[in-house]
Design an enzyme around this catalytic site. Sequence first.
Site, mmCIF file in Angstrom:
data_model
loop_
_atom_site.group_PDB
_atom_site.id
_atom_site.type_symbol
_atom_site.label_atom_id
_atom_site.label_comp_id
_atom_site.label_asym_id
_atom_site.label_seq_id
_atom_site.Cartn_x
_atom_site.Cartn_y
_atom_site.Cartn_z
ATOM 1 N N ARG A 240 0.949 -1.087 0.046
ATOM 2 C CA ARG A 240 0.005 0.159 0.022
ATOM 3 C C ARG A 240 0.912 1.222 -0.016
ATOM 4 O O ARG A 240 1.946 1.167 0.535
ATOM 5 C CB ARG A 240 -0.808 -0.097 1.351
ATOM 6 C CG ARG A 240 -2.169 -0.758 1.181
ATOM 7 C CD ARG A 240 -3.051 -0.180 0.243
ATOM 8 N NE ARG A 240 -4.417 -1.112 0.030
ATOM 9 C CZ ARG A 240 -4.487 -2.315 -0.651
ATOM 10 N NH1 ARG A 240 -3.443 -2.614 -1.690
ATOM 11 N NH2 ARG A 240 -5.570 -2.977 -0.589
ATOM 12 N N GLU A 269 -3.032 7.655 -4.045
ATOM 13 C CA GLU A 269 -3.473 7.190 -5.561
ATOM 14 C C GLU A 269 -4.885 7.358 -5.820
ATOM 15 O O GLU A 269 -5.737 7.254 -4.872
ATOM 16 C CB GLU A 269 -3.282 5.787 -5.545
ATOM 17 C CG GLU A 269 -3.795 4.484 -4.952
ATOM 18 C CD GLU A 269 -3.208 3.251 -5.269
ATOM 19 O OE1 GLU A 269 -2.089 3.106 -4.899
ATOM 20 O OE2 GLU A 269 -4.026 2.416 -5.558
ATOM 21 N N HIS A 287 -1.137 0.521 -9.925
ATOM 22 C CA HIS A 287 -1.858 -0.759 -9.014
ATOM 23 C C HIS A 287 -2.235 -1.815 -9.876
ATOM 24 O O HIS A 287 -3.658 -1.824 -9.901
ATOM 25 C CB HIS A 287 -2.945 0.031 -8.299
ATOM 26 C CG HIS A 287 -3.253 -0.661 -6.918
ATOM 27 N ND1 HIS A 287 -3.589 -0.112 -5.799
ATOM 28 C CD2 HIS A 287 -3.365 -2.205 -6.719
ATOM 29 C CE1 HIS A 287 -4.199 -1.104 -4.789
ATOM 30 N NE2 HIS A 287 -3.774 -2.089 -5.380
HETATM 31 C C1 8YV Z 1 -6.538 -4.909 -6.089
HETATM 32 C C2 8YV Z 1 -5.349 -4.997 -3.753
HETATM 33 O O1 8YV Z 1 -5.941 -4.258 -7.354
HETATM 34 O O2 8YV Z 1 -6.769 -6.636 -3.020
HETATM 35 C C3 8YV Z 1 -6.018 -5.819 -2.612
HETATM 36 O O3 8YV Z 1 -5.821 -5.575 -1.621
HETATM 37 O O4 8YV Z 1 -4.579 -4.106 -3.319
HETATM 38 C C4 8YV Z 1 -5.069 -5.185 -5.140
HETATM 39 O O5 8YV Z 1 -4.650 -6.525 -5.490
HETATM 40 C C5 8YV Z 1 -7.457 -3.912 -5.718
HETATM 41 O O6 8YV Z 1 -8.115 -4.599 -4.266
HETATM 42 C C6 8YV Z 1 -8.514 -4.016 -6.579
HETATM 43 O O7 8YV Z 1 -9.942 -4.233 -5.731
#
Ligand code: 8YV
Length: 321
Positions: A240, A269, A287
């Site tokens: 993150r 972001e 991301h």
């Molecule tokens: C996804 C993420 O892109 O699952 C997570 O926590 O950070 C990512 O893998 C995001 O959640 C999209 O919904």
Amino acid sequence: MQSKPRLLVTRRFPGAVMERIGRDYQARHNPGDRGLTAEELGELGRGCDALLCAPGDALDARGIAALPASVRALATFSVGYDHIDVEAARTRGLAVFNTPDVLTDATAEIALLLMLGASRRAWEGQRMLRAGDWTGWTPTQLLGRGLSSKRLGILGMGRIGQAVARRARGFGVEIHYCNRNRLPAEREAGATYHAAPESLLGVSQIFSLHCPATPETQRFLDRERIALLPPDPIVINTARGAVVDDAALIEALRSGRVAAAGLDVFEDEPDVNPDYLSLPNAYLLPHLGSATVEARNAMGLLALDNLDAFFAGREPPARVV
Ligand code: 8YV
């Protein structure tokens, strides 16, 4: 026959997920494909029993307070749930579910892509080629750093950290890690455990963050901790944005204290600090950690498995609260 549960669907999820929603739920859809504000959650959630939501939806204390009383569960399309005020949800008696495991491989692949891209200067090479600036090979052109025999420090040795370690071993990397608990020997697989993050930083020629964003990890990698890294380190973040102090990392990339960074996530972001964009040694992705067809389908289906179980009175497979 019992009527189908009413579901607020906050994003446009993959086709197979949308089909199953259409079959098993009375769905209300966010007309856009962006996160919802607290006001929008309150408005669109009216009369709904649950939310199929995602990072970007304002499910902080204010957003949770704005939810109509009919809402009983939040199923997030993510493994991370730092966008949800879990304590506010618990206090309100809301169930919260997430999607662990199914995106582990995809996210680990992106971490490796970032390691290679950052250490081998892939962005600078692409840019030179596409700009028509490549006049030919030279012995000293765009020299990067190899991964082989480097020490990789992994902060957070959960599912994704371990998947990164397995892949990185294939590149001849020596694995070090720091985790709340030491792993059993078979899962450690020869990796060196560091009880303190500072000790891990001290050996990490490549430093990769795989911890969740919590108040304790907020801006973990700041100027003081960057100073602990060995010379010419590579920093990787697929966790993150909140766990890195962007200003400190930007300064270190600029001065050369950090050789390169591979970043898939950013503070605030999608409003990426513009200073990153002009740094040639920052290898950046928007991301994309879980962005494979396989992972995103599986995430959506697991989110629905959670909701199906909840409404059938069974224990959901991935409960947070
Ligand atoms: C996804 C993420 O892109 O699952 C997570 O926590 O950070 C990512 O893998 C995001 O959640 C999209 O919904």
